[in-house]
Design an enzyme around this catalytic site. Structure first.
Site, short mmCIF file in Angstrom:
data_model
loop_
_atom_site.label_atom_id
_atom_site.label_comp_id
_atom_site.label_asym_id
_atom_site.label_seq_id
_atom_site.Cartn_x
_atom_site.Cartn_y
_atom_site.Cartn_z
N HIS A 64 4.06 -2.07 3.06
CA HIS A 64 4.04 -0.70 2.52
C HIS A 64 5.33 -0.46 1.76
O HIS A 64 6.41 -0.72 2.30
CB HIS A 64 3.86 0.32 3.65
N ASP A 66 0.83 -1.21 0.00
CA ASP A 66 0.00 0.00 0.00
C ASP A 66 0.87 1.26 0.00
O ASP A 66 2.05 1.22 0.38
CB ASP A 66 -0.86 0.05 1.27
N ASP A 67 0.25 2.36 -0.38
CA ASP A 67 0.76 3.73 -0.19
C ASP A 67 1.79 4.21 -1.23
O ASP A 67 2.23 5.35 -1.16
CB ASP A 67 1.34 3.96 1.22
N TYR A 125 -6.46 2.69 5.79
CA TYR A 125 -6.60 2.20 7.18
C TYR A 125 -7.58 1.03 7.29
O TYR A 125 -7.97 0.65 8.39
CB TYR A 125 -7.07 3.33 8.13
N HIS A 168 -5.95 2.61 -3.91
CA HIS A 168 -5.95 2.79 -2.45
C HIS A 168 -6.40 4.21 -2.09
O HIS A 168 -6.06 4.71 -1.04
CB HIS A 168 -4.53 2.50 -1.94
N HIS A 181 -5.43 9.37 0.46
CA HIS A 181 -5.33 8.56 1.67
C HIS A 181 -6.12 9.11 2.86
O HIS A 181 -5.62 9.16 3.99
CB HIS A 181 -3.85 8.38 2.05
ZN LIG Z 1 -2.49 3.16 3.31
#
Ligand SMILES: [Zn+2]
Length: 238
Positions: free
Chosen positions: A195, A52-53, A145, A103, A107
């Site tokens: 991540h 993610d991210d 999250y 995603h 965020h």
């Molecule tokens: Zn995230």
């Protein structure tokens, strides 16, 4: 003196040209990789590694090198606002056979937003992906999250995908702690979350992937996982 100056300028120019050609060649090689092949045996244990991210200018590329070297396909849940400046990273992900999913754009905690804002988080990211990879269509969404409610579910037209095993790398512990956290708990048909903005994550995976291979795990992308895993329905929220 004059000739020495010309010689020096020529030397610098040729060096710059050489460096430029090396970089160009290496970029082309990255963007035209043969996709990672994975034959899935549904009778054998499998796990899906997800990130993610990203994309992240510092860490996603070394991570892609590692995954390619190990021939491990993965799924990247990308953040729309991180895409700008990292377009070639996304092209390389797609060329290498990884899956790119969404995603959100910025965020946020989607449960605090109005439906129109939630929709924007999706379409702004889809739009950026479309510009870079016109033939690619993201199929899944992971809410930031892992937070969602009925309104988020109704507003996002894609299935939501969470995870079953959290590596804990978001808290930035040392690689050895992340490794222990995963290796002690990992089970057949887990979806692992990492991540790709964390150097400790790469260190962890250098050790973790060979160990998981030794234990007989196959690595699959989210689509492949949902196709083959018997527990897939509980992980797909729609
Ligand atoms: Zn995230």
């Amino acid at each position: 003196m004059k000739y020495r100056n010309i010689g020096f300028i020529l030397f610098i120019s040729l060096s710059c040209l050489l460096i430029y050609l090396i970089l160009l060649f290496s970029l082309q090689a990255r963007l035209h990789r043969t996709p990672i092949q994975s034959e899935i045996d549904p009778q054998q244990p499998m796990i899906a590694i997800t990130f993610d991210d990203g994309p992240n200018a510092s860490y996603t590329l070394p991570l892609l090198d590692l995954l390619y070297k190990e021939q491990v396909p993965a799924t990247f849940f990308v953040v729309g606002e991180a895409i700008s400046g990292n377009e070639n990273i996304l092209r390389e992900m797609a060329a290498s056979g990884h899956e790119i999913e969404i995603h959100s754009f910025s965020h946020p905690d989607l449960t605090t937003l109005a439906p129109q804002q939630i929709r924007e988080e999706l379409w702004k990211t889809e739009e950026r992906l479309q510009t870079i990879l016109p033939d690619y269509h993201a199929r899944y969404f992971r809410p930031p999250y892992g937070k969602y409610n009925q309104q988020v579910q109704q507003t996002i037209p894609l299935p939501l995908v969470l995870w079953t095993l959290d590596s804990g790398d978001w808290d930035h512990p040392q690689a050895s702690s992340i490794y222990d956290q995963v290796i002690q708990q990992v089970q057949n048909q887990d979806i692992l979350i990492f991540h790709d903005d964390n150097p400790e994550t790469i260190k962890t995976l250098k050790k973790l992937i060979p160990e998981l291979k030794k234990e007989g795990f196959q690595f699959v992308t989210i689509s492949s996982f949902l196709e083959h895993a018997s527990s897939a329905s509980v992980l797909l929220i729609k």
